[in-house]
Design a protein around this motif. Structure first.
Motif, PDB file in Angstrom:
ATOM      1  N   ILE A 292       0.854  -1.179   0.000  1.00 56.13           N
ATOM      2  CA  ILE A 292       0.000   0.000   0.000  1.00 56.13           C
ATOM      3  C   ILE A 292       0.891   1.231   0.000  1.00 56.13           C
ATOM      4  CG2 ILE A 292      -1.801   1.248   1.211  1.00 56.13           C
ATOM      5  CD1 ILE A 292      -2.756  -1.226   2.390  1.00 56.13           C
ATOM      6  N   ILE A 297       4.193   7.377  -0.281  1.00 53.03           N
ATOM      7  CA  ILE A 297       5.043   6.877   0.808  1.00 53.03           C
ATOM      8  C   ILE A 297       4.480   5.541   1.276  1.00 53.03           C
ATOM      9  CG2 ILE A 297       5.910   7.432   3.111  1.00 53.03           C
ATOM     10  CD1 ILE A 297       5.444  10.298   2.519  1.00 53.03           C
ATOM     11  N   ASP A 298       5.333   4.667   1.663  1.00 52.01           N
ATOM     12  CA  ASP A 298       4.912   3.360   2.168  1.00 52.01           C
ATOM     13  C   ASP A 298       4.032   3.535   3.401  1.00 52.01           C
ATOM     14  OD1 ASP A 298       6.399   0.479   3.615  1.00 52.01           O
ATOM     15  OD2 ASP A 298       5.021   0.619   1.933  1.00 52.01           O
ATOM     16  N   TYR A 299       3.007   2.695   3.529  1.00 52.59           N
ATOM     17  CA  TYR A 299       2.035   2.955   4.585  1.00 52.59           C
ATOM     18  C   TYR A 299       2.627   2.762   5.970  1.00 52.59           C
ATOM     19  CZ  TYR A 299       1.335  -2.115   5.136  1.00 52.59           C
ATOM     20  OH  TYR A 299       1.509  -3.445   5.362  1.00 52.59           O
ATOM     21  N   LEU A 300       3.708   1.994   6.057  1.00 54.72           N
ATOM     22  CA  LEU A 300       4.327   1.831   7.368  1.00 54.72           C
ATOM     23  C   LEU A 300       4.953   3.144   7.837  1.00 54.72           C
ATOM     24  CD1 LEU A 300       5.076  -0.226   9.533  1.00 54.72           C
ATOM     25  CD2 LEU A 300       7.264  -0.435   8.425  1.00 54.72           C
ATOM     26  N   LEU A 301       5.495   3.912   6.873  1.00 55.27           N
ATOM     27  CA  LEU A 301       6.124   5.172   7.246  1.00 55.27           C
ATOM     28  C   LEU A 301       5.101   6.278   7.384  1.00 55.27           C
ATOM     29  CD1 LEU A 301       9.141   5.038   4.843  1.00 55.27           C
ATOM     30  CD2 LEU A 301       9.092   4.499   7.251  1.00 55.27           C
ATOM     31  N   TYR A 302       4.018   6.179   6.597  1.00 56.93           N
ATOM     32  CA  TYR A 302       3.031   7.245   6.657  1.00 56.93           C
ATOM     33  C   TYR A 302       2.204   7.151   7.925  1.00 56.93           C
ATOM     34  CZ  TYR A 302      -0.144  10.736   4.790  1.00 56.93           C
ATOM     35  OH  TYR A 302      -0.880  11.878   4.585  1.00 56.93           O
ATOM     36  N   PRO A 304       2.756   5.664  11.353  1.00 61.52           N
ATOM     37  CA  PRO A 304       3.577   4.934  12.304  1.00 61.52           C
ATOM     38  C   PRO A 304       2.759   4.294  13.413  1.00 61.52           C
ATOM     39  CG  PRO A 304       4.012   7.283  12.445  1.00 61.52           C
ATOM     40  CD  PRO A 304       3.011   7.107  11.381  1.00 61.52           C
ATOM     41  N   ARG A 309      -2.938   1.596  10.979  1.00 64.04           N
ATOM     42  CA  ARG A 309      -2.721   0.481  10.055  1.00 64.04           C
ATOM     43  C   ARG A 309      -3.780  -0.586  10.227  1.00 64.04           C
ATOM     44  NH1 ARG A 309       2.506  -1.133  11.747  1.00 64.04           N
ATOM     45  NH2 ARG A 309       2.778   0.806  12.843  1.00 64.04           N
TER      46      ARG A 309
ATOM     47  N   MET B 320      11.474  11.135   8.028  1.00 62.52           N
ATOM     48  CA  MET B 320      11.535  10.229   6.896  1.00 62.52           C
ATOM     49  C   MET B 320      12.930  10.050   6.348  1.00 62.52           C
ATOM     50  SD  MET B 320       8.412   9.381   6.256  1.00 62.52           S
ATOM     51  CE  MET B 320       6.737   9.881   6.286  1.00 62.52           C
ATOM     52  N   LEU B 382       0.210  -5.786   9.260  1.00 63.86           N
ATOM     53  CA  LEU B 382       0.308  -4.726  10.247  1.00 63.86           C
ATOM     54  C   LEU B 382       1.734  -4.242  10.435  1.00 63.86           C
ATOM     55  CD1 LEU B 382      -2.121  -5.632  13.112  1.00 63.86           C
ATOM     56  CD2 LEU B 382      -2.224  -3.745  11.547  1.00 63.86           C
TER      57      LEU B 382
END
Lengths: 395, 397
Positions: A292, A297-302, A304, A309, B320, B382
């Motif tokens: 995703i 930006i990767d959803y893990l970074l967007y 946190p 999530r 980032m 997750l």
């Protein structure tokens, strides 16, 4: 006669009912919004609602009594409404003959734009029958004798309805007995009429009969109608249908996005979602590996935070398609939680196009396809916030 | 093979503290650690536990497996080195297992092939937050320790530029500032890690600490370290001396030198330390930073320099930022310029599987759905296969 401000060249002005429906409650209840004043004098009739709150004084006793509209008055209102409708059609440049109620609503919304949240508080122009509550004409003649034979029961329309229904029941039974005697009776089960419709509720029945009912009366009436239905007679169907209202199934109103195909032949589907003030648009590809990307930006970074999530995971997990779709989203506005909610809604709607009808219905029941209507409540004057009051000081 | 089986059987009993059923020599050795997560083993039978103690192991087939570090090695090799969460995990599981991953393997291979006549090569581990840079560094450190290299390990350079009390004006150079506390701590760890070298290496110059004390040429390095520890005021200078000596003597070939610094972007970033007049200091003004910068330059040979970037503890960098260019800044990048960048990324599917297996074996995941495929898919989604996130998630289960 003072001419109204509207420059349309017409002498008579159409009547606008500001303040919504003039609903005079029949109950002499708590709030005594009684008087509807008619200002006639300038040929320009505006109805204003005057609230009388507080203790009833002798002056207001007359106002408490329900205002009766005479039949002539109603007729006059209807005529004026029709004339006003034609004027309005002229003003909007449309054909007066084919000017429907929707056109009227649109015209009024255009001419009198209102920012009020309460839809019933906005300017409205409808047929007098929808504005003025139904009233009963005088029930007795000049000699004081009532017209209806059941007048002295107190609930004449209700009892006459029961009488009629019971008459039909007896007829139906008689017919059935005759058929059985002849041997032509056949068991038919026609329950299709019952699906997708419901009995009128007590308030609706009261409105229809223009008469107050008690709960027991209502229950008795429904029992009688149900008994009538069990006899399966074609003639009475029409009579019974008058008292049934159709219930539309919500999910049929859903718009399922069509699946689109991009250059490489990959199937994808786009849709939007909103939550509070965040707007999101999601593009879900049919085949993928569960990646995703949000705003590039990767959803893990967007996101946190795990909670966000989890929100993203919900539609996929519900349909058991966790690693099967690739998604690209753009989102703006709101905070982190509302952005997550907006993306969730967008993704759920986009997934509808890859999924069977039944699963769409399950999603709807799970609440995945409903936009969350909660928005920030307004701060009120005299309070610190929407609900919080200022610190109470004893002195 | 039999060795493995015997090790597996009493595994369950190993959770009792201090109860090693095998003898010492069998104790696991390598520490292929990743930042937080252990990668599960590919081999279903042996679970995720390698029987190898050698960090280098057998190369590619080790990838995805866990290496165990013997617990008695931990205090000597990593007196201060392990990240907090990992040390908690070590204490919980009563074993230190790291996963072998490709970046670490690559590094080890390079280290094996180093030509010690050439200037020291600098390797920079970089990647997103939580992907395993620090634990890869620890893996390399353990590997080198096993091969008897001299380790100069700075666990987190950020600690030196943040919130330090007791800044003193350096006696050696008027412009710079000393940090006695940090220097003393580091000297202590250095001493524990490299005991055996301290007596072997002899210093090549005389150093005057003050009017009365001095260390002559030819004395073992241990004395400098002692001096720094006893006289805390001179600790920073002691550190500087140690580093200088090591650098000059590693060329001689008596020992191999490994310089491992974590959070190296702190050396070229900004500080939050203030001078007496409340103005912010630049990192160059800190003596420790200055000496470390000199160490990290590649003007010496006989060893290697392994660095890891870190955004987590860094000051004034955007969240980032993860690339060397962004984190080191222009100055740092130029200073480190010819380096070998090594990207540390999230788990691959096999590594993820391996990690989950490791947790399951250690009975860390108690949730009933953790064994199932759906549960694993949920966890994968997750955490997005990020080792740090996965570890934090599994902590709740």
């Amino acid at each position: 006669m003072a001419t109204p401000c509207v420059s349309c060249g017409a002498a008579a002005f159409y009547r606008l009912f500001l303040g919504g429906r003039v609903s005079l409650t029949r109950r002499q209840g708590v709030w005594k919004a009684g008087a509807v004043e008619l200002q006639t004098g300038t040929g320009f009739q505006i109805l204003r609602l005057r609230h009388t709150t507080g203790v009833t004084t002798k002056k207001n006793v007359a106002a408490l009594r329900r205002e009766t509209y005479t039949v002539d008055f109603i007729k006059k209102q209807i005529e004026e409404f029709n004339i006003g409708k034609r004027h309005l059609a002229n003003m909007m440049g449309e054909d007066p003959e084919t000017f429907t109620q929707e056109d009227i609503d649109r015209a009024i919304a255009y001419l009198f734009p209102s920012g009020l949240f309460e839809k019933q508080a906005r300017p409205v122009m409808k047929h007098p029958e929808q504005i003025f509550p139904k009233q009963r004409a005088i029930q007795w003649g000049e000699d004081g004798r009532p017209f209806h034979f059941l007048f002295y029961t107190g609930k004449q329309s209700y009892y006459s309805l029961m009488h009629e229904a019971y008459g039909k029941l007896l007829e139906a039974e008689k017919r059935q007995n005759q058929l059985q005697a002849k041997g032509l009776f056949s068991e038919k089960t026609e329950t299709k009429d019952l699906i997708g419709s419901r009995w009128l509720i007590k308030e609706e029945l009261e409105e229809m009969l223009v008469e107050k009912l008690s709960d027991q009366d209502y229950a008795q009436f429904i029992r009688l109608l149900e008994r009538l239905l069990t006899l399966h007679c074609g003639a009475e169907e029409e009579f019974v249908q008058r008292f049934r209202k159709s219930v539309t199934i919500q999910s049929k109103k859903h718009l399922i996005e069509p699946v689109q195909y991009d250059e490489q032949g990959m199937a994808f589907s786009t849709s939007e979602g909103k939550r509070k003030s965040a707007k999101a648009e999601a593009v879900v590809y049919e085949h993928g590996s569960g990646r995703i990307k949000v705003n590039g930006i990767d959803y893990l970074l967007y996101f946190p935070v795990t909670q966000d999530r989890e929100q993203l995971m919900f539609p996929f997990h519900f349909l058991d398609r966790l690693g099967k779709h690739d998604t690209t989203c753009t989102v703006s506005g709101g905070g982190r939680s509302s952005q997550a909610g907006a993306i969730r809604l967008a993704v759920a709607r986009a997934l509808c196009s890859f999924v069977t009808e039944e699963e769409v219905e399950w999603m709807r029941q799970a609440g995945l396809l409903t936009a969350d209507p909660r928005v920030r409540e307004r701060k009120k004057p005299g309070q610190e916030g929407a609900r919080r009051k200022f610190t109470w000081k004893k002195r | 093979m039999l060795k493995r089986v015997t090790r597996l059987v009493p595994r369950a009993c190993q959770l009792d503290p201090g109860h090693f059923l095998h003898g010492g020599p069998q104790a696991p050795q390598s520490l292929a650690a990743r930042l937080d997560d252990q990668v599960p083993d590919e081999n279903p039978r042996a679970g995720s536990h390698p029987s190898e103690d050698d960090p280098a192991g057998a190369g590619e087939q080790r990838e995805g497996r866990h290496y165990r570090i013997p617990l008695q090695d931990l205090p000597t090799v990593f007196p201060h080195g392990l990240p907090r969460r990992f040390s908690l995990q070590v204490r919980t599981f009563n074993e230190a297992c790291l996963m072998v991953r490709r970046p670490a393997l690559e590094l080890l291979r390079h280290l094996d092939d180093t030509n010690f006549a050439h200037p020291a090569v600098r390797y920079v581990l970089y990647g997103e937050k939580g992907t395993g840079k620090t634990l890869s560094l620890c893996h390399v450190v353990h590997f080198c320790a096993k091969r008897d290299w001299l380790i100069v390990h700075v666990p987190d350079a950020h600690l030196w530029v943040k919130s330090s009390r007791g800044l003193l004006r350096s006696a050696y150079s008027r412009r710079r500032f000393d940090q006695p506390v940090e220097a003393a701590n580091w000297l202590k760890s250095f001493k524990t890690a490299n005991e055996r070298f301290l007596s072997q290496i002899k210093i090549q110059e005389t150093y005057m600490w003050n009017k009365r004390e001095s260390t002559e040429k030819g004395r073992p390095l241990g004395e400098v370290v002692e001096q720094g520890l006893t006289r805390v005021k001179n600790a920073t200078d002691a550190v500087g001396i140690v580093l200088k000596e090591l650098k000059s003597q590693s060329c001689s070939g008596a020992f191999r030198l490994l310089v491992a610094v974590d959070g190296v972007n702190a050396l070229w970033g900004r500080t939050t330390l203030k001078r007496e007049d409340k103005s912010l200091m630049a990192p160059e003004e800190l003596a420790l930073v200055h000496s470390l910068r000199k160490m990290v330059r590649n003007d010496w040979h006989g060893g290697a320099v392994v660095l890891a970037l870190s955004q987590t503890g860094s000051l004034f960098t955007p969240r980032m930022a993860c690339l060397p260019q962004e984190l080191l800044g222009k100055e740092g990048f130029d200073a480190l310029d010819p380096f070998v960048p090594i990207l540390v990324s999230n788990y691959s599917p096999e590594e993820f599987e391996s990690c989950i297996q490791y947790y399951l074996e250690n009975s860390w995941l108690q949730h009933e759905k953790a064994h199932t495929e759906e549960g694993k898919k949920e966890l994968l989604f997750l955490s997005d296969a990020n080792p740090g996130q996965l570890e934090r998630l599994c902590a709740y289960l």
